[in-house]
Design a protein around this motif. Structure first.
Motif, PDB file in Angstrom:
ATOM      1  N   ARG A  74       0.833  -1.208   0.000  1.00  0.00           N
ATOM      2  CA  ARG A  74       0.000   0.000   0.000  1.00  0.00           C
ATOM      3  C   ARG A  74       0.862   1.250   0.000  1.00  0.00           C
ATOM      4  O   ARG A  74       0.594   2.202  -0.743  1.00  0.00           O
ATOM      5  CB  ARG A  74      -0.943   0.009   1.202  1.00  0.00           C
ATOM      6  CG  ARG A  74      -2.121  -0.927   1.024  1.00  0.00           C
ATOM      7  CD  ARG A  74      -3.092  -0.887   2.176  1.00  0.00           C
ATOM      8  NE  ARG A  74      -2.509  -1.561   3.322  1.00  0.00           N
ATOM      9  CZ  ARG A  74      -2.327  -1.007   4.512  1.00  0.00           C
ATOM     10  NH1 ARG A  74      -2.718   0.210   4.728  1.00  0.00           N
ATOM     11  NH2 ARG A  74      -1.768  -1.680   5.498  1.00  0.00           N
ATOM     12  N   ILE A  77       2.240   1.803  -3.500  1.00  0.00           N
ATOM     13  CA  ILE A  77       1.222   2.342  -4.421  1.00  0.00           C
ATOM     14  C   ILE A  77       0.989   3.820  -4.139  1.00  0.00           C
ATOM     15  O   ILE A  77       0.927   4.639  -5.071  1.00  0.00           O
ATOM     16  CB  ILE A  77      -0.093   1.538  -4.278  1.00  0.00           C
ATOM     17  CG1 ILE A  77       0.103   0.129  -4.812  1.00  0.00           C
ATOM     18  CG2 ILE A  77      -1.236   2.244  -5.002  1.00  0.00           C
ATOM     19  CD1 ILE A  77      -1.035  -0.824  -4.497  1.00  0.00           C
ATOM     20  N   ILE A  78       0.897   4.193  -2.892  1.00  0.00           N
ATOM     21  CA  ILE A  78       0.669   5.606  -2.531  1.00  0.00           C
ATOM     22  C   ILE A  78       1.823   6.476  -3.010  1.00  0.00           C
ATOM     23  O   ILE A  78       1.611   7.552  -3.599  1.00  0.00           O
ATOM     24  CB  ILE A  78       0.475   5.741  -1.000  1.00  0.00           C
ATOM     25  CG1 ILE A  78      -0.852   5.111  -0.597  1.00  0.00           C
ATOM     26  CG2 ILE A  78       0.563   7.192  -0.564  1.00  0.00           C
ATOM     27  CD1 ILE A  78      -1.015   4.923   0.899  1.00  0.00           C
ATOM     28  N   HIS A  79       3.062   6.020  -2.793  1.00  0.00           N
ATOM     29  CA  HIS A  79       4.218   6.812  -3.234  1.00  0.00           C
ATOM     30  C   HIS A  79       4.239   6.953  -4.753  1.00  0.00           C
ATOM     31  O   HIS A  79       4.549   8.023  -5.273  1.00  0.00           O
ATOM     32  CB  HIS A  79       5.516   6.174  -2.735  1.00  0.00           C
ATOM     33  CG  HIS A  79       5.724   6.348  -1.269  1.00  0.00           C
ATOM     34  ND1 HIS A  79       5.988   7.560  -0.680  1.00  0.00           N
ATOM     35  CD2 HIS A  79       5.684   5.456  -0.256  1.00  0.00           C
ATOM     36  CE1 HIS A  79       6.112   7.414   0.618  1.00  0.00           C
ATOM     37  NE2 HIS A  79       5.915   6.135   0.909  1.00  0.00           N
ATOM     38  N   LYS A  80       3.902   5.879  -5.467  1.00  0.00           N
ATOM     39  CA  LYS A  80       3.897   5.938  -6.928  1.00  0.00           C
ATOM     40  C   LYS A  80       2.831   6.911  -7.427  1.00  0.00           C
ATOM     41  O   LYS A  80       3.081   7.701  -8.342  1.00  0.00           O
ATOM     42  CB  LYS A  80       3.646   4.541  -7.509  1.00  0.00           C
ATOM     43  CG  LYS A  80       3.833   4.469  -8.987  1.00  0.00           C
ATOM     44  CD  LYS A  80       3.811   3.043  -9.479  1.00  0.00           C
ATOM     45  CE  LYS A  80       4.110   3.029 -10.976  1.00  0.00           C
ATOM     46  NZ  LYS A  80       4.284   1.700 -11.491  1.00  0.00           N
ATOM     47  N   VAL A  81       1.652   6.883  -6.847  1.00  0.00           N
ATOM     48  CA  VAL A  81       0.580   7.801  -7.247  1.00  0.00           C
ATOM     49  C   VAL A  81       0.977   9.240  -6.945  1.00  0.00           C
ATOM     50  O   VAL A  81       0.807  10.133  -7.793  1.00  0.00           O
ATOM     51  CB  VAL A  81      -0.749   7.439  -6.542  1.00  0.00           C
ATOM     52  CG1 VAL A  81      -1.789   8.535  -6.728  1.00  0.00           C
ATOM     53  CG2 VAL A  81      -1.276   6.109  -7.069  1.00  0.00           C
ATOM     54  N   LEU A  82       1.531   9.487  -5.761  1.00  0.00           N
ATOM     55  CA  LEU A  82       1.931  10.850  -5.409  1.00  0.00           C
ATOM     56  C   LEU A  82       3.055  11.355  -6.306  1.00  0.00           C
ATOM     57  O   LEU A  82       3.070  12.530  -6.703  1.00  0.00           O
ATOM     58  CB  LEU A  82       2.348  10.908  -3.946  1.00  0.00           C
ATOM     59  CG  LEU A  82       1.205  10.729  -2.941  1.00  0.00           C
ATOM     60  CD1 LEU A  82       1.752  10.696  -1.514  1.00  0.00           C
ATOM     61  CD2 LEU A  82       0.173  11.824  -3.095  1.00  0.00           C
ATOM     62  N   ARG A  83       3.999  10.470  -6.631  1.00  0.00           N
ATOM     63  CA  ARG A  83       5.083  10.853  -7.540  1.00  0.00           C
ATOM     64  C   ARG A  83       4.526  11.205  -8.912  1.00  0.00           C
ATOM     65  O   ARG A  83       4.927  12.185  -9.535  1.00  0.00           O
ATOM     66  CB  ARG A  83       6.105   9.726  -7.633  1.00  0.00           C
ATOM     67  CG  ARG A  83       7.391  10.142  -8.313  1.00  0.00           C
ATOM     68  CD  ARG A  83       8.475   9.076  -8.285  1.00  0.00           C
ATOM     69  NE  ARG A  83       7.959   7.713  -8.300  1.00  0.00           N
ATOM     70  CZ  ARG A  83       8.211   6.808  -7.365  1.00  0.00           C
ATOM     71  NH1 ARG A  83       8.977   7.098  -6.355  1.00  0.00           N
ATOM     72  NH2 ARG A  83       7.719   5.600  -7.454  1.00  0.00           N
ATOM     73  N   SER A  84       3.536  10.441  -9.383  1.00  0.00           N
ATOM     74  CA  SER A  84       2.910  10.698 -10.678  1.00  0.00           C
ATOM     75  C   SER A  84       2.181  12.042 -10.675  1.00  0.00           C
ATOM     76  O   SER A  84       2.280  12.819 -11.633  1.00  0.00           O
ATOM     77  CB  SER A  84       1.933   9.555 -10.999  1.00  0.00           C
ATOM     78  OG  SER A  84       1.206   9.854 -12.146  1.00  0.00           O
ATOM     79  N   VAL A  85       1.453  12.321  -9.616  1.00  0.00           N
ATOM     80  CA  VAL A  85       0.744  13.596  -9.502  1.00  0.00           C
ATOM     81  C   VAL A  85       1.742  14.740  -9.471  1.00  0.00           C
ATOM     82  O   VAL A  85       1.559  15.772 -10.145  1.00  0.00           O
ATOM     83  CB  VAL A  85      -0.155  13.608  -8.239  1.00  0.00           C
ATOM     84  CG1 VAL A  85      -0.698  15.002  -7.954  1.00  0.00           C
ATOM     85  CG2 VAL A  85      -1.291  12.613  -8.393  1.00  0.00           C
ATOM     86  N   ARG A  88       3.117  15.433 -12.904  1.00  0.00           N
ATOM     87  CA  ARG A  88       2.149  16.125 -13.766  1.00  0.00           C
ATOM     88  C   ARG A  88       2.018  17.597 -13.409  1.00  0.00           C
ATOM     89  O   ARG A  88       1.757  18.436 -14.261  1.00  0.00           O
ATOM     90  CB  ARG A  88       0.779  15.462 -13.672  1.00  0.00           C
ATOM     91  CG  ARG A  88       0.679  14.254 -14.572  1.00  0.00           C
ATOM     92  CD  ARG A  88      -0.736  13.778 -14.679  1.00  0.00           C
ATOM     93  NE  ARG A  88      -0.812  12.509 -13.954  1.00  0.00           N
ATOM     94  CZ  ARG A  88      -1.886  12.004 -13.421  1.00  0.00           C
ATOM     95  NH1 ARG A  88      -3.017  12.648 -13.496  1.00  0.00           N
ATOM     96  NH2 ARG A  88      -1.856  10.860 -12.805  1.00  0.00           N
TER      97      ARG A  88
END
Length: 90
Positions: A74, A77-85, A88
């Motif tokens: 978990r 996944i959170i770090h990957k989503v935050l890095r993606s945001v 962007r």
């Protein structure tokens, strides 16, 4: 009045308190602790009340085990989503 003892070795504070939170509509309760045990006094000692508490204990024990097993996944996944945001927005 009915009192039950649960060993801290088997039940964490998180499991006990989450289970007790959902017992409030069924009965009043008091929680005490000593070095090795949780002592819970239920105003109602009916079989339905105790069954519900045992069911909640089992449910939160399983949730706790699942959280321990999936915690790193978990977080990943959170770090990957935050890095993606963040990428962007840059």
């Amino acid at each position: 009045m009915c009192e039950r003892m649960f060993e801290k070795e088997f039940y964490s504070e998180w499991v006990i308190r989450n289970s007790l939170y959902w017992m409030t509509p069924f009965t009043q309760w008091k929680l005490r602790e000593d070095l090795s045990c949780w002592a819970i006094s239920f105003e109602s000692g009916s079989p339905e009340c105790l069954y519900e508490f045992e069911r909640l204990l089992n449910d939160y024990t399983l949730r706790e085990k699942l959280q321990h097993k999936t915690g790193s996944l978990r977080d990943s996944i959170i770090h990957k989503v935050l890095r993606s945001v963040d990428e962007r927005l840059s």
